[in-house]
Motif scaffolding. Structure first.
Motif, PDB file in Angstrom:
ATOM      1  N   HIS A   5      -4.668   3.748   3.125  1.00  0.00           N
ATOM      2  CA  HIS A   5      -3.062   3.456   3.143  1.00  0.00           C
ATOM      3  C   HIS A   5      -2.131   4.458   4.217  1.00  0.00           C
ATOM      4  CE1 HIS A   5      -2.491   0.707  -0.436  1.00  0.00           C
ATOM      5  NE2 HIS A   5      -3.504   1.151  -0.576  1.00  0.00           N
ATOM      6  N   GLU A  75       4.581  -4.989   9.762  1.00  0.00           N
ATOM      7  CA  GLU A  75       3.423  -5.509   9.090  1.00  0.00           C
ATOM      8  C   GLU A  75       2.500  -4.683   8.578  1.00  0.00           C
ATOM      9  OE1 GLU A  75       1.342  -7.585  12.245  1.00  0.00           O
ATOM     10  OE2 GLU A  75       3.260  -8.929  12.656  1.00  0.00           O
ATOM     11  N   ASP A  78       3.454  -3.968   4.975  1.00  0.00           N
ATOM     12  CA  ASP A  78       3.109  -4.499   3.715  1.00  0.00           C
ATOM     13  C   ASP A  78       1.802  -4.178   3.481  1.00  0.00           C
ATOM     14  OD1 ASP A  78       6.138  -5.849   4.041  1.00  0.00           O
ATOM     15  OD2 ASP A  78       5.580  -7.223   5.568  1.00  0.00           O
ATOM     16  N   GLU A  79       1.307  -4.030   4.686  1.00  0.00           N
ATOM     17  CA  GLU A  79      -0.234  -4.240   4.317  1.00  0.00           C
ATOM     18  C   GLU A  79      -0.935  -2.697   3.145  1.00  0.00           C
ATOM     19  OE1 GLU A  79      -4.329  -5.343   4.465  1.00  0.00           O
ATOM     20  OE2 GLU A  79      -2.791  -6.325   5.412  1.00  0.00           O
ATOM     21  N   ALA A  81       1.380  -1.376   1.945  1.00  0.00           N
ATOM     22  CA  ALA A  81       1.930  -1.846  -0.193  1.00  0.00           C
ATOM     23  C   ALA A  81       1.173  -2.542  -0.760  1.00  0.00           C
ATOM     24  CB  ALA A  81       3.176  -2.587   0.110  1.00  0.00           C
ATOM     25  N   GLU A  82       0.504  -3.510  -0.365  1.00  0.00           N
ATOM     26  CA  GLU A  82      -0.854  -4.322  -1.658  1.00  0.00           C
ATOM     27  C   GLU A  82      -1.424  -3.826  -2.021  1.00  0.00           C
ATOM     28  OE1 GLU A  82      -2.602  -7.181   1.335  1.00  0.00           O
ATOM     29  OE2 GLU A  82      -0.212  -8.086   1.773  1.00  0.00           O
ATOM     30  N   PRO A  83      -1.652  -3.639  -3.482  1.00  0.00           N
ATOM     31  CA  PRO A  83      -2.720  -3.315  -3.943  1.00  0.00           C
ATOM     32  C   PRO A  83      -4.089  -3.380  -4.010  1.00  0.00           C
ATOM     33  CG  PRO A  83      -1.657  -4.947  -5.922  1.00  0.00           C
ATOM     34  CD  PRO A  83      -0.960  -4.879  -3.486  1.00  0.00           C
ATOM     35  N   ARG A  84      -4.817  -2.845  -3.272  1.00  0.00           N
ATOM     36  CA  ARG A  84      -6.490  -2.038  -3.188  1.00  0.00           C
ATOM     37  C   ARG A  84      -6.930  -2.522  -4.690  1.00  0.00           C
ATOM     38  NH1 ARG A  84      -5.900  -3.780   2.107  1.00  0.00           N
ATOM     39  NH2 ARG A  84      -5.394  -2.420   3.252  1.00  0.00           N
TER      40      ARG A  84
END
Length: 105
Positions: A5, A75, A78-79, A81-84
């Motif tokens: 992140h 992009e 957005d990437e 912000a996606e939970p891992r």
């Protein structure tokens, strides 16, 4: 190597800064082109008008590049912000790898 992140945020910041610089440069080009046109049109100075058109075209290119940079920023954000998913056994450390192998025996 996976992007973290923090690394994605760093790239997004740099891309956003680059886009900001391109927009400022384009703004300066447009101001200069408009000033040249204000002087050239009453004189019907075709060469000066052509040069102003070139400066305007260059500024348009910088704005397009900045828009592309901002799409990349979107992009990346957005990437980021996606939970891992959190892996129980990441395999990134020797101890965790050895413990996993020993449990499977």
């Amino acid at each position: 190597m996976a992007l973290t992140h923090e690394s994605m945020a760093g790239v997004a910041r740099r891309k956003a800064q680059l886009a900001r610089e391109k927009v400022r440069s384009a703004e300066d080009e447009l101001v200069a082109a408009n000033e040249a046109l204000k002087a050239a049109i009453p004189r019907r100075d075709v060469d000066a008008i052509a040069q102003a058109a070139e400066r305007t075209a260059h500024a348009e290119g910088e704005v397009r590049e900045a828009a592309h940079d901002l799409e990349v920023v979107d992009e990346l954000l957005d990437e980021a912000a996606e939970p891992r998913p959190v892996a129980v056994h990441s395999g990134e450390g020797l101890r965790s790898l050895l413990a996993l192998i020993q449990r499977r025996r």
